[in-house]
Design a protein around this motif. Structure first.
Motif, PDB file in Angstrom:
ATOM      1  N   LEU A 101      35.483 102.160  41.962  1.00 33.51           N
ATOM      2  CA  LEU A 101      36.359 101.996  43.124  1.00 33.51           C
ATOM      3  C   LEU A 101      35.516 101.329  44.199  1.00 33.51           C
ATOM      4  O   LEU A 101      34.482 101.858  44.597  1.00 33.51           O
ATOM      5  N   GLN A 102      35.947 100.145  44.629  1.00 28.10           N
ATOM      6  CA  GLN A 102      35.185  99.434  45.651  1.00 28.10           C
ATOM      7  C   GLN A 102      36.118  98.580  46.497  1.00 28.10           C
ATOM      8  O   GLN A 102      37.194  98.195  46.051  1.00 28.10           O
ATOM      9  N   PRO A 103      35.685  98.284  47.720  1.00 27.41           N
ATOM     10  CA  PRO A 103      36.485  97.379  48.557  1.00 27.41           C
ATOM     11  C   PRO A 103      36.537  95.997  47.934  1.00 27.41           C
ATOM     12  O   PRO A 103      35.613  95.580  47.224  1.00 27.41           O
ATOM     13  N   TRP A 104      37.642  95.287  48.181  1.00 26.30           N
ATOM     14  CA  TRP A 104      37.776  93.886  47.773  1.00 26.30           C
ATOM     15  C   TRP A 104      37.841  93.096  49.059  1.00 26.30           C
ATOM     16  O   TRP A 104      38.740  93.300  49.876  1.00 26.30           O
ATOM     17  N   ASN A 105      36.927  92.206  49.269  1.00 29.03           N
ATOM     18  CA  ASN A 105      36.714  91.542  50.545  1.00 29.03           C
ATOM     19  C   ASN A 105      37.812  90.519  50.859  1.00 29.03           C
ATOM     20  O   ASN A 105      37.587  89.312  50.779  1.00 29.03           O
ATOM     21  N   CYS A 106      38.991  91.016  51.216  1.00 27.20           N
ATOM     22  CA  CYS A 106      40.082  90.154  51.676  1.00 27.20           C
ATOM     23  C   CYS A 106      41.069  91.004  52.471  1.00 27.20           C
ATOM     24  O   CYS A 106      41.300  92.152  52.136  1.00 27.20           O
ATOM     25  N   ASN A 107      41.583  90.431  53.526  1.00 26.42           N
ATOM     26  CA  ASN A 107      42.549  91.144  54.368  1.00 26.42           C
ATOM     27  C   ASN A 107      43.978  90.676  54.147  1.00 26.42           C
ATOM     28  O   ASN A 107      44.903  91.272  54.687  1.00 26.42           O
ATOM     29  N   SER A 108      44.123  89.603  53.371  1.00 23.36           N
ATOM     30  CA  SER A 108      45.450  89.075  53.083  1.00 23.36           C
ATOM     31  C   SER A 108      45.336  88.141  51.886  1.00 23.36           C
ATOM     32  O   SER A 108      44.234  87.756  51.476  1.00 23.36           O
TER      33      SER A 108
END
Length: 126
Positions: free
Chosen positions: A40-47
């Motif tokens: 489980l990790q962040p995915w570097n995008c806001n949109s």
């Protein structure tokens, strides 16, 4: 006859709304990569507009059979050229809106499949 669901040891999406996803009851307000193997990790995008070829090349590094791509609050498809690293690794790819992707991930992970959810979490305009 059995009436309760099987207990799964994989990460499970336990809730979602337009601007968050809960995984194992922990709420996240950013885009995520969730893998049935426990990653489980962040995915570097806001949109969806923030995505580029590198985002999909990163997904090719995971040992999975299928990637379920949640494109945000509506269904959108990445350009086919961005999927070349996944095709080279023979990884299946399905695009859908993020709520549908969360549900599909849960079904496949619950079956014991090697699946990854790459989900864009977008904040509503306004």
């Amino acid at each position: 006859m059995k009436f309760q669901p099987d207990k799964s040891n994989t990460l499970t999406v336990t809730g979602y709304d337009r601007d968050w996803i809960a995984v194992d009851k922990q709420r996240y307000e950013h885009s995520l990569v969730v893998c049935s193997n426990g990653t489980l990790q962040p995915w570097n995008c806001n949109s969806f507009a923030d995505l580029g070829p590198a985002h999909f090349a990163q997904l090719a590094d995971f040992d999975v059979e299928t990637i379920i791509f949640g494109s945000g609050n509506c269904l959108r498809f990445p350009p086919p050229a961005w999927l070349a690293p996944l095709i080279a690794q023979r990884i299946g790819f399905e695009a859908m809106d993020t709520p549908a992707a969360c549900r599909t991930y849960n079904v496949l992970a619950g079956e014991g499949r090697k699946v990854l959810l790459a989900a864009v979490v977008e904040w509503p305009a306004g």
